[in-house]
Structure formats: C-alpha cells, structure tokens
Motif scaffolding. Structure first.
Motif, PDB file in Angstrom:
ATOM      1  N   ASN A   1      -5.856  -2.219   5.428  1.00  0.00           N
ATOM      2  CA  ASN A   1      -5.885  -3.401   4.562  1.00  0.00           C
ATOM      3  C   ASN A   1      -6.998  -3.204   3.531  1.00  0.00           C
ATOM      4  O   ASN A   1      -8.184  -3.231   3.878  1.00  0.00           O
ATOM      5  CB  ASN A   1      -6.144  -4.649   5.392  1.00  0.00           C
ATOM      6  CG  ASN A   1      -6.097  -5.930   4.565  1.00  0.00           C
ATOM      7  OD1 ASN A   1      -6.159  -5.900   3.333  1.00  0.00           O
ATOM      8  ND2 ASN A   1      -5.989  -7.070   5.228  1.00  0.00           N
ATOM      9  N   PRO A   2      -6.658  -3.004   2.260  1.00  0.00           N
ATOM     10  CA  PRO A   2      -7.681  -2.700   1.252  1.00  0.00           C
ATOM     11  C   PRO A   2      -8.606  -3.872   0.963  1.00  0.00           C
ATOM     12  O   PRO A   2      -9.664  -3.703   0.365  1.00  0.00           O
ATOM     13  CB  PRO A   2      -6.852  -2.336   0.015  1.00  0.00           C
ATOM     14  CG  PRO A   2      -5.582  -3.111   0.185  1.00  0.00           C
ATOM     15  CD  PRO A   2      -5.308  -3.111   1.672  1.00  0.00           C
TER      16      PRO A   2
ATOM     17  N   ILE B   1      -7.277   3.906  -4.055  1.00  0.00           N
ATOM     18  CA  ILE B   1      -6.380   3.287  -3.073  1.00  0.00           C
ATOM     19  C   ILE B   1      -7.089   2.159  -2.338  1.00  0.00           C
ATOM     20  O   ILE B   1      -6.504   1.114  -2.040  1.00  0.00           O
ATOM     21  CB  ILE B   1      -5.880   4.344  -2.056  1.00  0.00           C
ATOM     22  CG1 ILE B   1      -5.044   5.424  -2.761  1.00  0.00           C
ATOM     23  CG2 ILE B   1      -5.062   3.686  -0.946  1.00  0.00           C
ATOM     24  CD1 ILE B   1      -3.750   4.940  -3.353  1.00  0.00           C
ATOM     25  N   LEU B   2      -8.391   2.355  -2.056  1.00  0.00           N
ATOM     26  CA  LEU B   2      -9.143   1.373  -1.277  1.00  0.00           C
ATOM     27  C   LEU B   2     -10.198   0.631  -2.091  1.00  0.00           C
ATOM     28  O   LEU B   2     -10.967  -0.150  -1.534  1.00  0.00           O
ATOM     29  CB  LEU B   2      -9.826   2.059  -0.088  1.00  0.00           C
ATOM     30  CG  LEU B   2      -8.895   2.683   0.955  1.00  0.00           C
ATOM     31  CD1 LEU B   2      -9.712   3.273   2.087  1.00  0.00           C
ATOM     32  CD2 LEU B   2      -7.907   1.665   1.487  1.00  0.00           C
TER      33      LEU B   2
ATOM     34  N   GLN C   1       0.827  -1.205   0.000  1.00  0.00           N
ATOM     35  CA  GLN C   1       0.000   0.000   0.000  1.00  0.00           C
ATOM     36  C   GLN C   1       0.865   1.260   0.000  1.00  0.00           C
ATOM     37  O   GLN C   1       0.546   2.247  -0.671  1.00  0.00           O
ATOM     38  CB  GLN C   1      -0.942   0.000   1.201  1.00  0.00           C
ATOM     39  CG  GLN C   1      -2.132  -0.924   1.069  1.00  0.00           C
ATOM     40  CD  GLN C   1      -3.036  -0.531  -0.085  1.00  0.00           C
ATOM     41  OE1 GLN C   1      -2.895  -1.065  -1.198  1.00  0.00           O
ATOM     42  NE2 GLN C   1      -3.949   0.384   0.152  1.00  0.00           N
ATOM     43  N   LYS C   2       1.933   1.215   0.745  1.00  0.00           N
ATOM     44  CA  LYS C   2       2.852   2.365   0.768  1.00  0.00           C
ATOM     45  C   LYS C   2       3.375   2.661  -0.636  1.00  0.00           C
ATOM     46  O   LYS C   2       3.372   3.816  -1.085  1.00  0.00           O
ATOM     47  CB  LYS C   2       4.023   2.072   1.720  1.00  0.00           C
ATOM     48  CG  LYS C   2       5.142   3.105   1.651  1.00  0.00           C
ATOM     49  CD  LYS C   2       6.331   2.680   2.500  1.00  0.00           C
ATOM     50  CE  LYS C   2       7.532   3.584   2.264  1.00  0.00           C
ATOM     51  NZ  LYS C   2       8.711   3.164   3.061  1.00  0.00           N
TER      52      LYS C   2
ATOM     53  N   SER D   1      -1.651   3.844   4.415  1.00  0.00           N
ATOM     54  CA  SER D   1      -0.948   2.617   4.016  1.00  0.00           C
ATOM     55  C   SER D   1      -1.185   1.471   4.979  1.00  0.00           C
ATOM     56  O   SER D   1      -1.002   0.305   4.615  1.00  0.00           O
ATOM     57  CB  SER D   1       0.561   2.888   3.908  1.00  0.00           C
ATOM     58  OG  SER D   1       1.179   2.976   5.194  1.00  0.00           O
TER      59      SER D   1
ATOM     60  N   LYS E   1       2.056   1.851  -3.483  1.00  0.00           N
ATOM     61  CA  LYS E   1       0.929   2.288  -4.311  1.00  0.00           C
ATOM     62  C   LYS E   1       0.647   3.771  -4.076  1.00  0.00           C
ATOM     63  O   LYS E   1       0.402   4.541  -5.028  1.00  0.00           O
ATOM     64  CB  LYS E   1      -0.302   1.444  -3.976  1.00  0.00           C
ATOM     65  CG  LYS E   1      -1.518   1.690  -4.855  1.00  0.00           C
ATOM     66  CD  LYS E   1      -2.638   0.716  -4.469  1.00  0.00           C
ATOM     67  CE  LYS E   1      -3.868   0.884  -5.356  1.00  0.00           C
ATOM     68  NZ  LYS E   1      -4.948  -0.077  -4.969  1.00  0.00           N
TER      69      LYS E   1
END
Length: 410
Positions: free
Chosen positions: A111-112, A80-81, A45-46, A108, A48
């Motif tokens: 948890n997506p 992002i999510l 995530q970071k 980040s 991304k």
C-alpha cells in the motif's frame, strides 16, 4: 468470575459472556484487510507497475517475466512508492550491504499510502538494517552440515538447500548471508551428493527441500530431484519450503503441480506473514496445490511492526484456512544481523497464543516455536494450562482462566 459463579449463571448469561469475549476482535477485523479485501489499491498498483515496465497482462502471469523484472534499485522503486529523499538515501546504503530484489507482483501488494504497510516492511530496505546486533548464522547451519547443501539437526529428517534464489528477498531472512550478488541454483552434482547422503542413511524418512526458495528450480530439475528421492525406499515424505505462493504466485503453474502429483506424499510449507499477502493470485496458487492433494502449512515469522498483534494473527490464520492453508508454526524471530528492528520478546508471542485458544478454531492455532541457539532445534512455547499434577488428581485451567480438576489415576 470463579468456576462456581460460572456454573450457576443462567444459560442466557453464558452466551452473552461468550459474545462479549470476541467483540473486540469483531470490531477490529474490518480494518485488518487482506489483499483480497483491499483489491482496488492492489489492482491500481499493478497497473502502475505494468505501465512502468511496459508489460502486458500475459507478462504478469509469467513467473519468468516476474523474475526478470524484479525491482532491485532505489531508482526503480522510488516513483512506485513515492519515497522521500531520506528513504532513498538509506535504501542505497543498506542495499550496498544487503541485497534486495522484489517481484513486480509483490510490489503491487504494498500500500503506497501506508508507511507501516506490513508488506513494505518485509521487502523494502530501511536504515535500521545497519544495526550491528545479531549474527549472520544464528542457527549454526555450517556446524550442522554433514554434507554440502545438507543441514541435519534431528535423527530422522534433514534439509537440502538447492538454491540461493527467491522471488523476493525478505528483510528478515535467516539465510541472508547466502544471497550474494547473483542468483545461483546448486549444481546438479552437488545435489546428487546430498541425495546420496540420504540414500546412505536409512534412518532419514523425511526430506525438506529448501533454499533460498526450492521452487526456483526449473520444472525439469524438480522432476529429476523428486524421482531420485522417491527411488529411496526409506524416504517416506518429501516437503518443499517455498514462499512463491506469497511473493511469486505465478510460479505455481499447472505444469509444476502435475510434476508434484506424481511423487506423493508431497507437502508444501509456505510463509504468509501478513493478511495483506492473501490476494486473489496467492489464493489461486494455494488452491492449485491443494486441489492436487498437496497439504499446505504456513510458517509465520513473528515480526515487530508486521504481525505482533493478536487480532492481526487471528485474522491471518482464519483467512489462511479459507484458502486451504493450515497455520502450522509461529516462529520467534531469529537474531540475524541487520534484523533487530523485527525482534519481539517472548511475552508478545505468548500473549498471541493465549488469545487464540478458545477464541478461534483449533485449526487456526499454530505452534509457537523458538529455535534453539546454535542449532539446538525447534522448541515449542505454550501458555501454562497445567496448574498442578499429583498422584490422585490434576488441576488445569481453561482458555478463560477458569480452573478445573480431573482424576489422575490409572
């Protein structure tokens, strides 16, 4: 099992019983992951987010970049999510009423792939916030303010609110009425008046600097504030209330720590509400403060869907001790307007306290606190271990529910 049964069971049975009493937690704790344990998802995530923001690793480490890059629109967050159209529409409606802003770092940690991620629930607006239950100022801070920026409920301590700014605006915040449309640090002259109030009241020995988030002040402003408070002879300790180790750990810089060290005794209370918030970066921030001799306490807010589970709280508290943060309080949620989906009942908090005692070290057991309505102060709520008290003896129970007597004579 009665106390007589317990006393006559052989030693082997006794230890088997102890091992069985913790088996359920041992089986569950592996699925209750910290951010450190779920590093791969956090790191993905970071990367991304960095790509979206066209940022670098050096940018990521800079708390000012983090603040300037906060996500504050639905469009910024949606990819992002992977938000649904319904989620996006509700976010827009809620965002018009209650502001939101989320640091890239804290984003980040979400948890997506988990719609019930505890970090997501704390930071992403949802439709339930439109519920009109509750009030904007359940603690009646305005009624307990003898001087602008000061709240005083107790004889020997008070708080000074120095800013309305935070690294991330929590969806359950008790001061969401103060957030407004713009980040504003209190003017220096108003802070000076609050300090003068402390100076003119020699019974005040303990000052808590908060906000918003007190570490949103600049280093130079924090240095000035501390030098002013330390010049007051009757001020014994100074505390900071900050969630930056959790939501913006980049703010805990060596430079900030050097300033704090000059004015000991300094204490810092922070707000980890979920084990997922314990990442390598938050761990580093806490260790910087602890290595400077600053005691760290944690004030968890009990939140429905986030941490109202005995195993989750045990995992959080034990993980906090590993990064040198002492679980200090569990706060029963306040009835702030727009937060009713986070409310829990007292039985849930009592159950959590009951399952901690005896099953983890005393260091990992905070005090469960209910804030009295209209500013009547913090009131501890404890399971009842004292069953009877008389002039000759008292009867208590232990953590397993087994009764025992002690003499109660002078």
């Amino acid at each position: 099992m009665t106390i007589e049964d317990y006393n006559i069971c052989d030693e082997q049975d006794r230890f088997i019983k102890l091992e069985k009493s913790i088996k359920a937690y041992e089986m569950a704790k592996g699925s209750i992951k910290t951010g450190i344990e779920d590093f791969e998802i956090v790191e993905a995530q970071k990367q991304k987010i960095l790509k979206k923001l066209r940022g670098t690793e050096e940018d990521w480490k800079d708390y000012k970049w983090q603040l300037n890059s906060r996500f504050d629109s639905v469009e910024d967050i949606s990819d992002i999510l992977n938000l649904t159209d319904d989620e996006k529409e509700k976010m827009k409606v809620v965002g018009d009423k209650f502001r939101f802003a989320i640091s890239p770092y804290y984003m980040s940690v979400i948890n997506p792939n988990d719609p019930n991620c505890p970090v997501r629930k704390q930071s992403i607006p949802c439709g339930e916030e439109l519920d009109e239950s509750g009030v904007l100022d359940p603690m009646d801070e305005a009624g307990w303010s003898p001087e602008e920026l000061v709240t005083r409920r107790y004889p020997d301590r008070l708080i000074i609110k120095v800013t309305n700014m935070c690294g991330m605006y929590c969806r359950f915040c008790q001061r969401r009425r103060m957030i407004g449309e713009h980040d504003v640090n209190a003017p220096k002259d108003k802070i000076k008046k609050a300090i003068d109030y402390v100076r003119n009241h020699p019974e005040v020995r303990d000052v808590l600097v908060t906000g918003g988030d007190s570490f949103m002040l600049s280093d130079s402003m924090i240095d000035w504030l501390l030098s002013e408070l330390r010049s007051i002879e009757h001020v014994e300790i100074i505390r900071f209330g900050t969630r930056t180790p959790v939501t913006l750990p980049q703010r805990i810089t060596p430079e900030l720590v050097e300033i704090l060290k000059k004015y000991h005794p300094i204490y810092v209370n922070t707000h980890f509400n979920s084990q997922r918030e314990i990442t390598e970066e938050s761990k580093k921030a806490c260790e910087l403060l602890a290595n400077a001799g600053i005691p760290l306490g944690n004030q968890m807010v009990l939140l429905n869907g986030v941490n109202n589970d005995p195993h989750t709280v045990r995992k959080l508290n034990q993980s906090l001790l590993r990064i040198r943060v002492k679980p200090y309080y569990i706060f029963h949620p306040k009835t702030v307007k727009g937060t009713s989906h986070f409310w829990v009942n007292l039985e849930e908090g009592m159950e959590i306290m009951e399952t901690l005692r005896g099953r983890t070290s005393g260091l990992a057991i905070p005090t469960y606190i209910v804030n009295g309505s209209k500013g009547l102060g913090k009131t501890p709520v404890l399971p009842n271990y004292l069953l009877y008290i008389g002039k000759e003896k008292a009867v208590l129970r232990n953590w397993e529910g087994l009764p025992f007597e002690i003499d109660n004579k002078k």
